[in-house]
Design a protein around this motif. Structure first.
Motif: not given
Length: 140
Positions: A66-67, A76-79, A122-125
């Motif tokens: 979903i994220a 936060p989902a990627a992390l 996570a860094v680039h969104g």
């Protein structure tokens, strides 16, 4: 200064998000098709409460899908996905598995390439297109 992205950058980000979502969607689909087999795999790795952990993994994977599809809580989902992927790599394909099957080393290394992609994401969104703006703000 306005931050604009070219068409190829927008496409690349959206494709990457779709790939992340597809990988976790495939993983959770296999769990839903045979939760008992997933629990057996978890039990074979030596973890307690394997059925409970299988359902927890499925729930996490659904949230990650979903994220990645919506862009909501993307960083936060990627992390969290990064931690999850590296945990899986060590737990199910780590050094203790290599002697019995050399292919396990390849599976282990694959987790690091996935980790690299998730950390970069996570860094680039999630990009500026088709992304819900909900989550933690790391930049102004």
């Amino acid at each position: 200064m306005e931050n604009t992205q070219s068409i190829w950058q927008i496409a690349a980000i959206l494709i990457a998000r779709l790939i992340f979502a597809a990988i976790f969607l495939m993983a959770v689909s296999f769990k839903f098709m045979d939760m008992g087999a997933t629990a057996g795999y978890i039990a074979a790795a030596g973890f307690p409460l394997p059925l409970f952990l299988a359902w927890c993994a499925a729930a996490l994977e659904v949230l990650l899908v979903i994220a990645f599809l919506t862009g909501a809580f993307f960083t936060p989902a990627a992390l969290i996905g990064s931690v999850y992927v590296i945990f899986l790599g060590f737990s199910f394909h780590g050094p203790s598995h290599w002697a019995g099957n050399q292919a396990e080393f390849g599976f282990f290394v694959d987790h690091f390439t996935f980790l690299a992609g998730l950390l970069f994401a996570a860094v680039h969104g999630p990009g500026s297109t088709l992304a819900i703006r909900a989550g933690w703000r790391s930049r102004v």
